[in-house]
Design a protein around this motif. Structure first.
Motif, mmCIF file in Angstrom:
data_model
loop_
_atom_site.group_PDB
_atom_site.id
_atom_site.type_symbol
_atom_site.label_atom_id
_atom_site.label_comp_id
_atom_site.label_asym_id
_atom_site.label_seq_id
_atom_site.Cartn_x
_atom_site.Cartn_y
_atom_site.Cartn_z
ATOM 1 N N MET A 254 55.091 38.186 37.690
ATOM 2 C CA MET A 254 53.950 37.933 36.804
ATOM 3 C C MET A 254 52.864 37.134 37.494
ATOM 4 S SD MET A 254 55.527 37.310 33.044
ATOM 5 C CE MET A 254 54.370 36.022 32.675
ATOM 6 N N THR A 255 53.258 36.066 38.212
ATOM 7 C CA THR A 255 52.231 35.249 38.866
ATOM 8 C C THR A 255 51.535 36.054 39.962
ATOM 9 O OG1 THR A 255 53.984 34.289 40.189
ATOM 10 C CG2 THR A 255 53.104 32.931 38.422
ATOM 11 N N LYS A 256 52.310 36.921 40.634
ATOM 12 C CA LYS A 256 51.725 37.746 41.682
ATOM 13 C C LYS A 256 50.650 38.666 41.079
ATOM 14 C CE LYS A 256 53.011 39.071 46.030
ATOM 15 N NZ LYS A 256 54.085 39.190 46.990
ATOM 16 N N ARG A 257 51.024 39.300 39.947
ATOM 17 C CA ARG A 257 50.086 40.199 39.295
ATOM 18 C C ARG A 257 48.833 39.438 38.859
ATOM 19 N NH1 ARG A 257 52.986 43.943 35.100
ATOM 20 N NH2 ARG A 257 54.036 44.656 36.973
ATOM 21 N N GLN A 258 49.058 38.225 38.335
ATOM 22 C CA GLN A 258 47.931 37.402 37.881
ATOM 23 C C GLN A 258 46.986 37.065 39.036
ATOM 24 O OE1 GLN A 258 49.578 34.103 35.818
ATOM 25 N NE2 GLN A 258 48.342 34.437 34.005
ATOM 26 N N GLU A 259 47.612 36.713 40.174
ATOM 27 C CA GLU A 259 46.809 36.406 41.361
ATOM 28 C C GLU A 259 45.922 37.601 41.725
ATOM 29 O OE1 GLU A 259 47.374 33.468 44.005
ATOM 30 O OE2 GLU A 259 47.610 32.775 41.953
ATOM 31 N N ILE A 260 46.550 38.788 41.715
ATOM 32 C CA ILE A 260 45.816 39.990 42.099
ATOM 33 C C ILE A 260 44.649 40.235 41.134
ATOM 34 C CG2 ILE A 260 45.986 42.508 42.360
ATOM 35 C CD1 ILE A 260 48.916 42.039 43.265
ATOM 36 N N GLU A 261 44.947 40.100 39.821
ATOM 37 C CA GLU A 261 43.911 40.285 38.804
ATOM 38 C C GLU A 261 42.750 39.317 39.039
ATOM 39 O OE1 GLU A 261 43.915 42.176 35.630
ATOM 40 O OE2 GLU A 261 45.263 43.371 36.884
ATOM 41 N N ARG A 262 43.141 38.056 39.301
ATOM 42 C CA ARG A 262 42.130 37.019 39.473
ATOM 43 C C ARG A 262 41.246 37.319 40.685
ATOM 44 N NH1 ARG A 262 42.001 31.737 41.569
ATOM 45 N NH2 ARG A 262 43.891 32.245 42.684
ATOM 46 N N GLU A 263 41.920 37.734 41.778
ATOM 47 C CA GLU A 263 41.159 38.058 42.984
ATOM 48 C C GLU A 263 40.180 39.192 42.717
ATOM 49 O OE1 GLU A 263 43.747 38.736 46.341
ATOM 50 O OE2 GLU A 263 44.465 36.664 46.153
ATOM 51 N N LYS A 264 40.693 40.185 41.957
ATOM 52 C CA LYS A 264 39.850 41.326 41.621
ATOM 53 C C LYS A 264 38.627 40.845 40.833
ATOM 54 C CE LYS A 264 42.629 45.092 40.606
ATOM 55 N NZ LYS A 264 43.262 45.806 39.498
ATOM 56 N N ALA A 265 38.885 40.008 39.826
ATOM 57 C CA ALA A 265 37.802 39.501 38.975
ATOM 58 C C ALA A 265 36.801 38.713 39.803
ATOM 59 C CB ALA A 265 38.388 38.635 37.865
ATOM 60 N N GLU A 266 37.336 37.898 40.721
ATOM 61 C CA GLU A 266 36.439 37.087 41.545
ATOM 62 C C GLU A 266 35.569 37.973 42.436
ATOM 63 O OE1 GLU A 266 38.788 34.154 43.559
ATOM 64 O OE2 GLU A 266 39.022 32.993 41.713
ATOM 65 N N ARG A 267 36.201 39.028 42.981
ATOM 66 C CA ARG A 267 35.459 39.928 43.856
ATOM 67 C C ARG A 267 34.339 40.629 43.064
ATOM 68 N NH1 ARG A 267 39.316 43.679 45.965
ATOM 69 N NH2 ARG A 267 40.792 41.956 46.020
ATOM 70 N N LEU A 268 34.725 41.063 41.845
ATOM 71 C CA LEU A 268 33.749 41.705 40.984
ATOM 72 C C LEU A 268 32.588 40.765 40.683
ATOM 73 C CD1 LEU A 268 35.673 43.772 38.294
ATOM 74 C CD2 LEU A 268 33.994 44.600 39.940
ATOM 75 N N ALA A 269 32.927 39.519 40.341
ATOM 76 C CA ALA A 269 31.902 38.533 40.000
ATOM 77 C C ALA A 269 30.984 38.303 41.192
ATOM 78 C CB ALA A 269 32.561 37.229 39.564
ATOM 79 N N ALA A 270 31.575 38.236 42.383
ATOM 80 C CA ALA A 270 30.787 37.998 43.589
ATOM 81 C C ALA A 270 29.849 39.185 43.864
ATOM 82 C CB ALA A 270 31.723 37.767 44.780
ATOM 83 N N ALA A 271 30.383 40.395 43.615
ATOM 84 C CA ALA A 271 29.585 41.582 43.869
ATOM 85 C C ALA A 271 28.456 41.718 42.844
ATOM 86 C CB ALA A 271 30.465 42.832 43.837
ATOM 87 N N GLY A 272 28.793 41.400 41.568
ATOM 88 C CA GLY A 272 27.810 41.532 40.499
ATOM 89 C C GLY A 272 26.725 40.509 40.683
#
Lengths: 272, 303
Positions: A254-272
């Motif tokens: 679960m924590t691994k999945r959360q980390e991945i989600e968070r990284e994805k969100a951060e990348r999206l935020a950085a790109a946006g």
């Protein structure tokens, strides 16, 4: 030279992990032994598991232990998180040294001393010892572990997010629940789990602070183990090992999945 | 703004008051009882403080203090000194063994491919999540005279069936138990120190013709020292106060202070003496902690 080194590494890891796991694996295997003796393998049997579920004393003890651990983990997580926030965010305040000393001291305090001192307190204020005194004692020694885990997350946390929310007029209380808590949540959850397992596991402090009517599972196991090896205890231990293994594996996925989600969100935020 | 300040105040006050009430005050009670005489401190014990009387009670309480228990515990002719000594010895030897066993494992883990490191780390932590009591108990089945280790040795013909190895109920079993139970506490700090290390240093040494063993001694070992100190402290301190392992695996002659404290408290029912034993044990443990903090402070300054 490179090759020789890695051969050494493989050997030391293999031997080390064999040392860590062989006793546990043997215990699990022998819980399915039909014979009462450790020495003789008399065929596969679930006899001891049946026996275990008819042992009312053990089941009662398990129920007490789970209730104590659940309450302990929940209260200790709240208190430990508050302590972590105070220690990482408040800078200097009156009595800071004393406070941080009290937060860290139980990490290195021998259990016998913690147990003895709490017992003497409970005797001095004359309250009935049992379920509640064990729980109070467990909250006290586990909240420090929670605090350390949560602090490690808080120090790496980007404070500008909180400041942005506050600047935009979000009240501090709401900021905590909307911004801070979701970000530190993995640490809060692992703090809860750590407190839960520490409470499940504790024998010494519980023995000091208990009274008639509240016997925890470790206390029950301990008193039976001192009388000699019984396969019933092997079965109980195997079930505990199974539960812990499943919980830890699920939590890490679960924590691994959360980390991945968070990284994805951060990348999206950085790109946006 | 007022609500912000009061919120801040609450966040601090709740854990603060909790720890004062359930950590500091209990310890002060232990301290106070350790300075009392048995007659007044015989269970059930009630504190004689009466705050309404103010100063005089304090003065009275002060005049009642007695160092008798400390004198008793520290006198040469009883088992306490011996128990402190043997606890420190057993904890010291165990810590050394832990370092010898844990270092190669941590080293191997830190040099393993990056992709499998999280799995290895998880495998080290997993036994820590299973019950400590279970892990100690598992060794009883292995080490007892008719246990699995002896069975194996019989089968291999190394040991004669009539004279099995007697390991359970000796100090050796206590060492095995402590090393086994505390191994993750040693591996984790060592691993994090070794993992941070810059490997190009070793490559440079090799390029300059330094043999690997000397490179280890001159580069890797000094750089891993913070992890070594942290690991040793994490293992040594709880090992000194250990109670369950010597009780289950050790013999009747295995003397450790945690066990003595327990016996003094629950069998002899002397609350004053066991309090004094606890206070002295804590003082013994404060020394390595202060020592460690000094090292850390020096390191921070050095940077």
């Amino acid at each position: 030279m490179r090759k020789g080194l890695s051969w050494f590494n493989v050997t030391s890891i293999t031997l080390g992990f064999a040392f860590l796991y062989i006793p546990i694996i043997l215990l699990v295997i022998y819980s399915f032994n039909a014979s009462r003796m450790v020495t003789v393998w008399a065929g596969f049997s679930t006899h001891w598991y049946v026996q275990l579920f008819q042992n009312q004393q053990l089941l009662d003890a398990a129920w007490v232990t789970l209730r104590v651990a659940f309450l302990t983990a929940t209260v200790a997580t709240v208190l430990g998180t508050l302590a972590a926030i105070a220690l990482t965010r408040y800078g200097r305040f009156f009595g800071r040294t004393l406070f941080s000393g009290m937060v860290y001291a139980p990490l290195v305090m021998p259990e016998v001393i913690t147990g003895l001192s709490l017992l003497l307190l409970f005797v001095a204020i004359d309250i009935d010892r049992g379920f509640w005194t064990i729980t109070l004692a467990h909250i006290t020694f586990t909240l420090c572990f929670v605090s350390v885990v949560v602090q490690s997350r808080l120090v790496t946390f980007d404070r500008s997010l909180e400041e942005a929310a506050l600047d935009l007029g979000c009240p501090p209380f709401k900021t905590f629940f909307v911004v801070t808590l979701p970000i530190i949540l993995p640490a809060v959850i692992s703090g809860w789990m750590l407190a839960f397992t520490l409470s499940l596991d504790d024998l010494v402090i519980a023995s000091f602070t208990t009274g008639p009517g509240a016997t925890t599972l470790p206390m029950r196991i301990y008193s039976q183990v001192r009388l000699g090896v019984t396969p019933e205890i092997n079965a109980a231990c195997t079930i505990l090992i199974g539960i812990v293994t499943v919980v830890v594996i699920v939590a890490s996925i679960m924590t691994k999945r959360q980390e991945i989600e968070r990284e994805k969100a951060e990348r999206l935020a950085a790109a946006g | 703004m007022a609500s912000k300040a009061s919120g801040r105040w609450l966040v601090l006050a709740i854990p603060y008051l909790w720890l004062l009430a359930l950590f500091l005050i209990p310890f002060l009670i232990v301290f106070k009882i350790s300075l009392s005489q048995d007659a007044i401190a015989q269970p059930p014990y009630f504190p004689t403080f009466d705050l309404a009387e103010g100063w005089t009670t304090f003065k009275e309480a002060f005049s009642e203090l007695s160092f008798e228990n400390y004198g008793y515990v520290l006198s040469w002719d009883n088992e306490f000194i011996e128990a402190y000594g043997s606890s420190l010895w057993i904890a010291g030897v165990s810590t050394l063994l832990l370092l010898l066993v844990g270092y190669p494992i941590a080293y191997g883990m830190a040099r393993a491919p990056k992709s499998i490191r999280p799995t290895l780390l998880m495998l080290v932590i997993l036994p820590f999540w299973t019950s400590f009591l279970i892990r100690v108990y598992a060794w009883i089945g292995i080490l007892s005279p008719e246990g699995l280790l002896n069975q194996l040795l019989f089968a291999l013909g190394i040991v004669d069936r009539d004279s099995p190895l007697q390991i359970l109920a000796t100090d050796t079993a206590v060492y095995i138990g402590i090393v086994y139970s505390y191994l993750p506490f040693m591996i984790l700090p060592l691993y994090s120190a070794l993992e941070k290390m810059d490997e190009t240093l070793l490559e440079a040494a090799a390029d300059l013709g330094c043999p690997p063993l000397i490179a280890f001694w001159k580069i890797t070992w000094p750089l891993s020292l913070p992890g070594v100190f942290a690991g040793c402290l994490l293992c040594f301190i709880p090992a000194v106060g250990e109670f369950v392992i010597p009780d289950l695996l050790g013999g009747s002659d295995t003397l450790m202070i945690g066990k003595v404290l327990w016996t003094e408290f629950s069998v002899n029912r002397s609350w004053t003496v066991s309090s004094a034993v606890a206070v002295l044990l804590l003082m013994v443990l404060v020394i390595p902690i202060v020592f460690y903090q000094n090292i850390q402070a020096r390191e921070v300054e050095g940077r």
